[in-house]
Design an enzyme around this catalytic site. Structure first.
Site, short mmCIF file in Angstrom:
data_model
loop_
_atom_site.label_atom_id
_atom_site.label_comp_id
_atom_site.label_asym_id
_atom_site.label_seq_id
_atom_site.Cartn_x
_atom_site.Cartn_y
_atom_site.Cartn_z
N ASP A 53 -37.07 -34.52 -6.50
CA ASP A 53 -37.07 -34.64 -5.04
C ASP A 53 -36.45 -33.36 -4.48
O ASP A 53 -35.24 -33.15 -4.61
CB ASP A 53 -36.28 -35.88 -4.62
N CYS A 120 -50.95 -25.52 12.54
CA CYS A 120 -50.28 -26.41 13.51
C CYS A 120 -49.13 -25.71 14.23
O CYS A 120 -48.52 -26.29 15.13
CB CYS A 120 -49.75 -27.66 12.82
N TYR A 149 -44.29 -31.77 12.80
CA TYR A 149 -44.79 -30.98 11.67
C TYR A 149 -44.92 -29.48 12.01
O TYR A 149 -44.49 -28.62 11.25
CB TYR A 149 -46.14 -31.57 11.26
P1 NAD Z 1 -50.33 -32.47 -0.46
O1 NAD Z 1 -49.75 -33.56 0.35
O2 NAD Z 1 -51.55 -32.76 -1.27
O3 NAD Z 1 -49.23 -31.84 -1.42
C1 NAD Z 1 -47.87 -31.75 -1.07
C2 NAD Z 1 -47.05 -32.22 -2.25
O4 NAD Z 1 -45.66 -32.15 -1.88
C3 NAD Z 1 -47.35 -33.67 -2.67
O5 NAD Z 1 -47.76 -33.74 -4.00
C4 NAD Z 1 -46.01 -34.37 -2.45
O6 NAD Z 1 -45.74 -35.38 -3.40
C5 NAD Z 1 -45.03 -33.22 -2.54
N1 NAD Z 1 -43.75 -33.59 -1.91
C6 NAD Z 1 -43.56 -34.26 -0.74
N2 NAD Z 1 -42.27 -34.51 -0.56
C7 NAD Z 1 -41.61 -34.00 -1.65
C8 NAD Z 1 -40.25 -33.97 -2.04
N3 NAD Z 1 -39.29 -34.53 -1.30
N4 NAD Z 1 -39.94 -33.35 -3.20
C9 NAD Z 1 -40.90 -32.81 -3.99
N5 NAD Z 1 -42.20 -32.82 -3.67
C10 NAD Z 1 -42.56 -33.41 -2.51
O7 NAD Z 1 -50.60 -31.25 0.57
P2 NAD Z 1 -51.43 -29.90 0.36
O8 NAD Z 1 -52.67 -30.02 1.18
O9 NAD Z 1 -51.55 -29.57 -1.08
O10 NAD Z 1 -50.47 -28.88 1.10
C11 NAD Z 1 -49.70 -27.88 0.43
C12 NAD Z 1 -48.95 -27.05 1.46
O11 NAD Z 1 -49.89 -26.44 2.36
C13 NAD Z 1 -47.99 -27.84 2.34
O12 NAD Z 1 -46.88 -27.03 2.68
C14 NAD Z 1 -48.80 -28.09 3.60
O13 NAD Z 1 -47.98 -28.34 4.71
C15 NAD Z 1 -49.56 -26.79 3.69
N6 NAD Z 1 -50.80 -26.90 4.50
C16 NAD Z 1 -51.90 -27.54 4.01
C17 NAD Z 1 -53.05 -27.60 4.78
C18 NAD Z 1 -54.30 -28.28 4.28
O14 NAD Z 1 -55.32 -28.21 4.98
N7 NAD Z 1 -54.30 -28.90 3.11
C19 NAD Z 1 -53.08 -27.05 6.06
C20 NAD Z 1 -51.94 -26.43 6.53
C21 NAD Z 1 -50.81 -26.33 5.74
#
Ligand code: NAD
Length: 324
Positions: A53, A120, A149
């Protein structure tokens, strides 16, 4: 032989993290993954996976120990339905994770640190019509980010800037614009529009209506995951330390997105609009000229090609779980 670079990918259990692990393993890196959850759909190929975590500073220190580079992809996030429901917990969870990870990286002597920000962060006042101008990096201020967010992302972008200025740790900030592809959430509340639409259409039967959030005329641009991972890798090889967009600049309406998926599925789809559901900003497009110029990067996968791969993967997942 030069020393093998050791890389930490946080959020390695999530969508982009899981793909990025595969990408870096193919390039020969030693990779550690850290996440609060295991990958949901496929076994990870990391050298060392740690269930941690990352809101806890001690866990961040454990994750960073012995590493050279960090890609901070862990976040509490989801589609528009999710991020407009849990403002306080998203703000707190991501704030804690990002501050603790950056400080742990600094203390552990990490050489390069990449933070994943988001479209965002861009002001809502620039995104109030469907036919929007593509968002440039400098449009971020005066700020009017997505509540919760988006403001946290802006705060963490600034943390990276200050840490670089005050402590010299090399930080990189990428702003993703709607990344999509296989191995991402497609149900359960965290899914985003492309996966949600693929799921609904895959499960639809003849004469069913597909529920569309909003009036279908809101616009977005969507970037396929393979282009995204290439982009963040190129950024980390560069000397560019200010925020940079990674996304697509082809604007489509949600209606058009539904029609594209219906065509891939070979189904005739009727739409049922639900105006009570959250829709986010009216229009959003990415200006990617900076990434083209400083990284020599541009997306190669078309929206149709990416949607076809995503639809097929979701279809197979539904079949595996006997829902088709
Ligand atoms: P995702 O939700 O698939 O992956 C995020 C991961 O973070 C998850 O596996 C989750 O379990 C983990 N996580 C959450 N809380 C946690 C904690 N307390 N400790 C450890 N791990 C934790 O999201 P994603 O789409 O793979 O996004 C990856 C990054 O890119 C993030 O920072 C997200 O904000 C950013 N992002 C993604 C998008 C998109 O379109 N997918 C767009 C803008 C920004």
């Amino acid at each position: 032989m030069s020393k093998q670079v050791k890389v930490l990918i946080t959020g390695a259990g999530g969508f982009i993290g899981h793909h990025f692990v595969k990408f870096l393993k193919e390039k020969g890196y030693w990779v550690r993954g850290a996440d609060i959850e295991n990958p949901k759909f496929e076994k990870t190929s990391v050298d060392d996976f740690r269930l941690l975590d990352l809101r806890s500073f001690d866990n961040c220190m454990q994750a960073c120990s012995g590493m050279d580079h960090v890609y901070q992809l862990a976040a509490d996030m989801g589609g528009i339905g999710y991020i407009t429901k849990y403002y306080a917990s998203i703000f707190r969870n991501n704030g804690l994770m990002n501050l603790n990870m950056l400080e742990a990286a600094r203390k552990s002597g990490i050489k390069k640190y990449l933070f994943t920000s988001s479209a965002c962060i861009y002001p809502r006042y620039l995104q109030n019509k469907s036919d929007v101008s593509p968002l440039k990096e400098e449009d971020a201020y005066p700020a009017d980010a997505e509540p919760g967010y988006g403001w946290e992302k802006l705060f963490s972008e600034l943390s990276c800037q200050y840490y670089m200025e005050d402590y010299g740790i090399k930080t990189y900030v990428v702003r993703f614009h709607n990344i999509f592809g296989p191995f991402g959430a497609y149900e359960g509340g965290k899914e985003k529009s492309p996966a949600a639409i693929c799921n609904k259409i895959a499960q639809s039967k003849k004469n069913d209506k597909i529920e569309v959030w909003g009036d279908g005329r809101q616009t977005r641009s969507y970037c396929y995951i393979d282009d995204c991972v290439e982009g963040i890798y190129k950024l980390m090889q560069s000397d560019y330390h200010r925020p940079i967009n990674i996304g697509q600049d082809r604007l489509v309406t949600v209606d058009e997105l539904v029609d594209m998926v219906a065509k891939i599925a070979g189904k005739e789809i009727a739409k049922q609009y639900d105006l009570s559901k959250p829709q986010g900003v009216r229009g959003r497009n990415a200006d990617i000229s900076l990434a083209k110029k400083v990284l020599g990067w541009e997306p190669r996968v078309s929206l149709e090609e990416g949607l076809e791969k995503t639809y097929k993967w979701i279809y197979e997942e539904l079949k595996k779980s006997r829902r088709l």
